[in-house]
Design a protein around this motif. Structure first.
Motif, PDB file in Angstrom:
ATOM      1  N   TYR A 140       0.814  -1.212   0.000  1.00  0.00           N
ATOM      2  CA  TYR A 140       0.000   0.000   0.000  1.00  0.00           C
ATOM      3  C   TYR A 140       0.850   1.266   0.000  1.00  0.00           C
ATOM      4  CZ  TYR A 140      -4.391  -2.505   0.444  1.00  0.00           C
ATOM      5  OH  TYR A 140      -5.478  -3.310   0.185  1.00  0.00           O
ATOM      6  N   ARG A 141       1.976   1.217   0.679  1.00  0.00           N
ATOM      7  CA  ARG A 141       2.854   2.390   0.679  1.00  0.00           C
ATOM      8  C   ARG A 141       3.353   2.692  -0.729  1.00  0.00           C
ATOM      9  NH1 ARG A 141       6.127   0.547   4.057  1.00  0.00           N
ATOM     10  NH2 ARG A 141       7.895   0.013   2.718  1.00  0.00           N
ATOM     11  N   LYS A 142       3.714   1.642  -1.461  1.00  0.00           N
ATOM     12  CA  LYS A 142       4.213   1.807  -2.822  1.00  0.00           C
ATOM     13  C   LYS A 142       3.086   2.128  -3.808  1.00  0.00           C
ATOM     14  CE  LYS A 142       8.579   0.522  -2.080  1.00  0.00           C
ATOM     15  NZ  LYS A 142       9.756   1.377  -2.354  1.00  0.00           N
ATOM     16  N   SER A 143       1.877   1.625  -3.521  1.00  0.00           N
ATOM     17  CA  SER A 143       0.774   1.727  -4.482  1.00  0.00           C
ATOM     18  C   SER A 143      -0.152   2.909  -4.252  1.00  0.00           C
ATOM     19  CB  SER A 143      -0.059   0.434  -4.462  1.00  0.00           C
ATOM     20  OG  SER A 143       0.708  -0.687  -4.837  1.00  0.00           O
ATOM     21  N   ASP A 144       0.067   3.656  -3.174  1.00  0.00           N
ATOM     22  CA  ASP A 144      -0.855   4.751  -2.853  1.00  0.00           C
ATOM     23  C   ASP A 144      -1.034   5.716  -4.016  1.00  0.00           C
ATOM     24  OD1 ASP A 144      -1.758   4.022  -0.388  1.00  0.00           O
ATOM     25  OD2 ASP A 144      -0.347   5.230   0.742  1.00  0.00           O
ATOM     26  N   PHE A 145       0.058   6.059  -4.715  1.00  0.00           N
ATOM     27  CA  PHE A 145      -0.074   7.023  -5.808  1.00  0.00           C
ATOM     28  C   PHE A 145      -0.853   6.424  -6.971  1.00  0.00           C
ATOM     29  CE2 PHE A 145       2.412   5.994  -9.564  1.00  0.00           C
ATOM     30  CZ  PHE A 145       3.248   4.978  -9.136  1.00  0.00           C
ATOM     31  N   PHE A 146      -0.723   5.085  -7.189  1.00  0.00           N
ATOM     32  CA  PHE A 146      -1.510   4.429  -8.234  1.00  0.00           C
ATOM     33  C   PHE A 146      -3.003   4.514  -7.917  1.00  0.00           C
ATOM     34  CE2 PHE A 146      -3.951   0.592  -9.152  1.00  0.00           C
ATOM     35  CZ  PHE A 146      -3.948   0.582 -10.533  1.00  0.00           C
ATOM     36  N   TYR A 147      -3.358   4.171  -6.684  1.00  0.00           N
ATOM     37  CA  TYR A 147      -4.769   4.228  -6.305  1.00  0.00           C
ATOM     38  C   TYR A 147      -5.304   5.653  -6.390  1.00  0.00           C
ATOM     39  CZ  TYR A 147      -4.979  -0.603  -4.628  1.00  0.00           C
ATOM     40  OH  TYR A 147      -4.992  -1.962  -4.551  1.00  0.00           O
ATOM     41  N   ASN A 148      -4.501   6.608  -5.974  1.00  0.00           N
ATOM     42  CA  ASN A 148      -4.954   7.992  -5.954  1.00  0.00           C
ATOM     43  C   ASN A 148      -5.104   8.572  -7.363  1.00  0.00           C
ATOM     44  OD1 ASN A 148      -5.662  10.495  -4.810  1.00  0.00           O
ATOM     45  ND2 ASN A 148      -3.556  11.199  -4.915  1.00  0.00           N
ATOM     46  N   LEU A 149      -4.105   8.388  -8.202  1.00  0.00           N
ATOM     47  CA  LEU A 149      -4.099   9.031  -9.519  1.00  0.00           C
ATOM     48  C   LEU A 149      -4.811   8.219 -10.593  1.00  0.00           C
ATOM     49  CD1 LEU A 149      -0.445  10.437  -9.616  1.00  0.00           C
ATOM     50  CD2 LEU A 149      -2.556  11.619  -8.991  1.00  0.00           C
ATOM     51  N   VAL A 150      -4.683   6.890 -10.554  1.00  0.00           N
ATOM     52  CA  VAL A 150      -5.252   6.054 -11.616  1.00  0.00           C
ATOM     53  C   VAL A 150      -6.619   5.501 -11.231  1.00  0.00           C
ATOM     54  CG1 VAL A 150      -4.906   4.001 -13.050  1.00  0.00           C
ATOM     55  CG2 VAL A 150      -2.943   5.436 -12.420  1.00  0.00           C
ATOM     56  N   HIS A 151      -6.708   4.955 -10.034  1.00  0.00           N
ATOM     57  CA  HIS A 151      -7.949   4.287  -9.630  1.00  0.00           C
ATOM     58  C   HIS A 151      -9.040   5.289  -9.253  1.00  0.00           C
ATOM     59  CE1 HIS A 151     -10.676   1.402  -7.926  1.00  0.00           C
ATOM     60  NE2 HIS A 151     -10.525   1.869  -6.702  1.00  0.00           N
ATOM     61  N   SER A 152      -8.742   6.181  -8.292  1.00  0.00           N
ATOM     62  CA  SER A 152      -9.788   7.098  -7.814  1.00  0.00           C
ATOM     63  C   SER A 152      -9.619   8.521  -8.301  1.00  0.00           C
ATOM     64  CB  SER A 152      -9.837   7.083  -6.280  1.00  0.00           C
ATOM     65  OG  SER A 152      -8.629   7.566  -5.723  1.00  0.00           O
ATOM     66  N   ARG A 153      -8.570   8.767  -9.116  1.00  0.00           N
ATOM     67  CA  ARG A 153      -8.380  10.063  -9.770  1.00  0.00           C
ATOM     68  C   ARG A 153      -8.407  11.220  -8.777  1.00  0.00           C
ATOM     69  NH1 ARG A 153     -12.317   8.877 -15.030  1.00  0.00           N
ATOM     70  NH2 ARG A 153     -11.260   6.942 -15.631  1.00  0.00           N
ATOM     71  N   GLY A 154      -7.559  11.099  -7.778  1.00  0.00           N
ATOM     72  CA  GLY A 154      -7.417  12.155  -6.794  1.00  0.00           C
ATOM     73  C   GLY A 154      -8.327  12.044  -5.599  1.00  0.00           C
ATOM     74  N   GLY A 155      -9.069  10.951  -5.476  1.00  0.00           N
ATOM     75  CA  GLY A 155     -10.024  10.832  -4.385  1.00  0.00           C
ATOM     76  C   GLY A 155      -9.530  10.089  -3.166  1.00  0.00           C
ATOM     77  N   HIS A 156      -8.309   9.564  -3.207  1.00  0.00           N
ATOM     78  CA  HIS A 156      -7.723   8.825  -2.082  1.00  0.00           C
ATOM     79  C   HIS A 156      -8.510   7.563  -1.730  1.00  0.00           C
ATOM     80  CE1 HIS A 156      -4.864  12.035  -1.429  1.00  0.00           C
ATOM     81  NE2 HIS A 156      -5.850  12.912  -1.419  1.00  0.00           N
ATOM     82  N   TYR A 157      -9.253   7.033  -2.679  1.00  0.00           N
ATOM     83  CA  TYR A 157      -9.990   5.790  -2.430  1.00  0.00           C
ATOM     84  C   TYR A 157      -9.173   4.607  -2.921  1.00  0.00           C
ATOM     85  CZ  TYR A 157     -13.992   8.793  -1.559  1.00  0.00           C
ATOM     86  OH  TYR A 157     -14.827   9.747  -1.052  1.00  0.00           O
ATOM     87  N   ILE A 158      -9.130   3.554  -2.117  1.00  0.00           N
ATOM     88  CA  ILE A 158      -8.387   2.358  -2.500  1.00  0.00           C
ATOM     89  C   ILE A 158      -9.300   1.132  -2.484  1.00  0.00           C
ATOM     90  CG2 ILE A 158      -6.136   3.257  -1.799  1.00  0.00           C
ATOM     91  CD1 ILE A 158      -6.381   1.836   0.822  1.00  0.00           C
ATOM     92  N   HIS A 159     -10.595   1.371  -2.703  1.00  0.00           N
ATOM     93  CA  HIS A 159     -11.548   0.259  -2.743  1.00  0.00           C
ATOM     94  C   HIS A 159     -12.468   0.417  -3.955  1.00  0.00           C
ATOM     95  CE1 HIS A 159     -13.481   3.445  -0.177  1.00  0.00           C
ATOM     96  NE2 HIS A 159     -14.473   3.215  -1.041  1.00  0.00           N
ATOM     97  N   MET A 160     -13.332  -0.560  -4.145  1.00  0.00           N
ATOM     98  CA  MET A 160     -14.265  -0.562  -5.263  1.00  0.00           C
ATOM     99  C   MET A 160     -15.368   0.470  -5.059  1.00  0.00           C
ATOM    100  SD  MET A 160     -13.325  -3.008  -7.374  1.00  0.00           S
ATOM    101  CE  MET A 160     -12.286  -4.467  -7.368  1.00  0.00           C
ATOM    102  N   GLY A 161     -15.833   1.037  -6.155  1.00  0.00           N
ATOM    103  CA  GLY A 161     -17.034   1.857  -6.099  1.00  0.00           C
ATOM    104  C   GLY A 161     -18.271   0.968  -6.181  1.00  0.00           C
ATOM    105  N   LEU A 162     -19.368   1.420  -5.615  1.00  0.00           N
ATOM    106  CA  LEU A 162     -20.636   0.688  -5.668  1.00  0.00           C
ATOM    107  C   LEU A 162     -21.610   1.490  -6.523  1.00  0.00           C
ATOM    108  CD1 LEU A 162     -21.004  -0.400  -1.919  1.00  0.00           C
ATOM    109  CD2 LEU A 162     -20.048  -1.713  -3.823  1.00  0.00           C
TER     110      LEU A 162
ATOM    111  N   ALA B  12      -7.822   1.317   7.797  1.00  0.00           N
ATOM    112  CA  ALA B  12      -8.390   2.589   7.351  1.00  0.00           C
ATOM    113  C   ALA B  12      -7.689   3.194   6.138  1.00  0.00           C
ATOM    114  CB  ALA B  12      -8.368   3.595   8.505  1.00  0.00           C
ATOM    115  N   GLY B  13      -6.474   2.760   5.836  1.00  0.00           N
ATOM    116  CA  GLY B  13      -5.803   3.192   4.610  1.00  0.00           C
ATOM    117  C   GLY B  13      -5.622   4.687   4.479  1.00  0.00           C
ATOM    118  N   ARG B  14      -6.119   5.244   3.374  1.00  0.00           N
ATOM    119  CA  ARG B  14      -5.977   6.683   3.105  1.00  0.00           C
ATOM    120  C   ARG B  14      -7.042   7.518   3.813  1.00  0.00           C
ATOM    121  NH1 ARG B  14      -2.795   8.047  -1.228  1.00  0.00           N
ATOM    122  NH2 ARG B  14      -2.908  10.102  -0.264  1.00  0.00           N
ATOM    123  N   LEU B  15      -7.860   6.879   4.642  1.00  0.00           N
ATOM    124  CA  LEU B  15      -8.810   7.560   5.529  1.00  0.00           C
ATOM    125  C   LEU B  15     -10.001   8.179   4.813  1.00  0.00           C
ATOM    126  CD1 LEU B  15      -6.251   9.277   7.937  1.00  0.00           C
ATOM    127  CD2 LEU B  15      -7.851   7.469   8.543  1.00  0.00           C
ATOM    128  N   ALA B  16     -10.247   7.813   3.576  1.00  0.00           N
ATOM    129  CA  ALA B  16     -11.380   8.393   2.856  1.00  0.00           C
ATOM    130  C   ALA B  16     -12.704   8.088   3.553  1.00  0.00           C
ATOM    131  CB  ALA B  16     -11.405   7.871   1.422  1.00  0.00           C
TER     132      ALA B  16
END
Length: 305
Positions: free
Chosen positions: A38-60, A94-98
């Protein structure tokens, strides 16, 4: 071989040209490995997955179209159980605390505790006044036993646990009688002994690409552990349909990645494996959830007896 099986097989052939899949399956999924991932992947989740939303989980999603606010659905569901005043709420993993940030904003009258692993700069996060950050491990929640919680929730985190039985037992100890446990997570749709060798391997590779253990992921085991640890009114809601728009987004990104060999080789050279291997899961999950029924996405709500 079904269409979905053939598609997975073909994709594994491509993936195997760039990643040693047998070696990936041997990698550790312990606390340190998960924290590093998660430490290494945080920027991937932020920029690619949630596009700046700090989410590291699936959307519903309610329909076939993904909306950014779909990432808030898990937290907002938890919020439906937050009534009255002065409730104590714990988020494990809690991860990125979103999730906790949103709930703390919506319910300023309640106190929130966010727990996450050490070694990922967790305590450096700035949080609202009604949020307490704790570095720790949900395999040992003894620090909270004297001040039990009204609600404990986790979003796509208990899947990392080597012993789900132990984690559920620890959560049970820190919940008040009548308190709620709410989990959103990925599970295997059937026991390992009922899976084919192909299904076992595909599931293990997909999970390993997210540093998720292949041990004890069957949904039936989780509900059994809850029953054994004094949880009642255990409600399991199938939510696989709701994550399909998110899966399609991940599939599109991963397709573009694997369509460019030079890009793969360049990124593999300069970026940590913990980051680039997300593409493996992203390229397989659309089929492991849809058609093959290897994985399920479920919400579980249970009450401490």
């Amino acid at each position: 071989m079904t269409f979905q099986e053939q598609e997975i097989f073909d994709r594994l052939q491509v993936i195997g040209a760039y990643y040693d899949l047998d070696s990936l399956l041997q990698d550790k999924t312990d606390q340190q490995a998960v924290a590093r991932y998660y430490r290494k992947s945080d920027f991937f989740y932020n920029l690619v997955h949630s596009r700046g939303g700090h989410y590291i989980h699936m959307g519903l999603s309610d329909g076939v179209i993904f909306h950014k606010e779909d990432f808030e659905k898990q937290a907002r569901f938890v919020g439906t159980f937050l009534t009255g005043t002065s409730m104590r709420v714990l988020e494990v993993g809690a991860g990125r605390l979103a999730n906790t940030r949103l709930l703390a904003k919506l319910f300023p009258q309640h106190q929130f505790t966010a727990l996450d692993l050490p070694n990922r700069n967790f305590l450096k996060n700035r949080v609202p006044a009604n949020v307490t950050l704790v570095e720790g491990d949900y395999n040992d929640l003894s620090a909270f036993k004297d001040k039990p919680f009204d609600v404990v929730f986790g979003v796509e985190t208990v899947c990392h646990a080597e012993s789900k039985d132990r984690v559920i037992g620890e959560i049970s100890k820190v919940l008040k009688p009548g308190g709620k446990l709410i989990l959103f997570d990925v599970y295997e749709a059937k026991p390992q002994e009922e899976m084919s060798d192909f299904e076992k391997r595909v599931s293990a590779i997909t999970l390993a690409a997210m540093r998720v253990t292949a041990k004890d992921q069957f949904i039936g085991n989780m509900t059994r552990y809850m029953d054994q640890h004094q949880f009642r009114d255990i409600d399991v809601t199938e939510m696989t349909q709701a994550i399909r728009p998110t899966l399609r987004n991940l599939d599109r990104v991963s397709c573009r990645y694997f369509a460019h060999p030079k890009l793969i080789k360049t990124l593999r050279k300069f970026i940590s494996l913990d980051v680039t291997m997300n593409s493996i899961a992203g390229w397989l999950m659309l089929y492991t959830f849809d058609g093959q029924n290897i994985h399920r996405y479920c919400r579980i709500v249970a009450t401490k007896a």
